[in-house]
Write a protein that holds these residues in place. Structure first.
Motif: not given
Length: 205
Positions: A101-105, A138-139, A142-145
């Motif tokens: 899911t990291v690169p997803s919306g 968004r970053r 994404r970093v947390l995920t």
């Protein structure tokens, strides 16, 4: 998950298997049969969950499949350490699911944070606006995920390592408590990340 459901899960999936395993070992039963018997409790609970809800509950299905597959492999190979490494597949699956899911919306931790925000009675639509308008926002998620995904994968690797290197009687108890330091590190580091001055206003305002 409410407190009652959490308590039931801990008792059925952690406390009961440990009690069965160490009880049988104290009675002189070999490690292999003791491990196979201790896996019956979570397997039965998973099966009851699937039958009761009359739909696929993925967590219960995963537990049931892993219990059956690891038990069958242990019986064929005669290696009880296969059973000990079973839980590594659960955390590995969680890690991979988060990583995807990291690169997803909608990274998983963003979706979870938004759900918590909405459940608390706040307007979650502001987060949708920030997601669309702020690359930094968004970053953050994404970093947390990614951090949680890597944490689960590291947990899985550690479970496999200990399953195949430590004495058999030590591993079940170790694996039962391993969750606590792993989750503590993931939660603490995640909290520090979200509370950074550069992130705090975007996330909590």
């Amino acid at each position: 998950m409410n407190r009652r459901a959490l308590a039931t899960t801990v008792l059925a999936d952690v406390v009961a298997p440990l009690a069965v395993f160490y009880g049988l070992r104290a009675a002189g039963v070999d490690a292999g049969p003791a491990l196979l018997t201790s896996a019956v409790v979570p397997a039965v609970r998973a099966l009851v969950t699937l039958v009761r809800h009359r739909r696929i509950a993925w967590s219960a299905a995963l537990v049931l499949v892993l219990c059956v597959a690891s038990a069958a492999t242990a019986l064929v190979t005669g290696d009880e350490r296969v059973m000990l490494a079973r839980e590594a597949l659960v955390t590995a699956a969680l890690g991979v699911a988060l990583l995807v899911t990291v690169p997803s919306g909608r990274p998983a931790l963003f979706a979870l944070g938004r759900l918590v925000l909405a459940d608390a009675g706040h307007d979650a639509r502001s987060w949708d606006d920030r997601w669309r308008g702020s690359a930094r926002f968004r970053r953050i998620w994404r970093v947390l995920t990614l951090w949680w995904a890597l944490g689960f994968l590291a947990d899985a690797a550690l479970r496999v390592l200990t399953a195949y290197t430590l004495p058999v009687d030590v591993v079940p108890a170790l694996h039962a408590v391993q969750w606590f330091p792993v989750l503590a590190v993931l939660l603490l580091a995640g909290h520090v990340w979200l509370r950074r001055p550069a992130h705090r206003e975007l996330v909590f305002s």
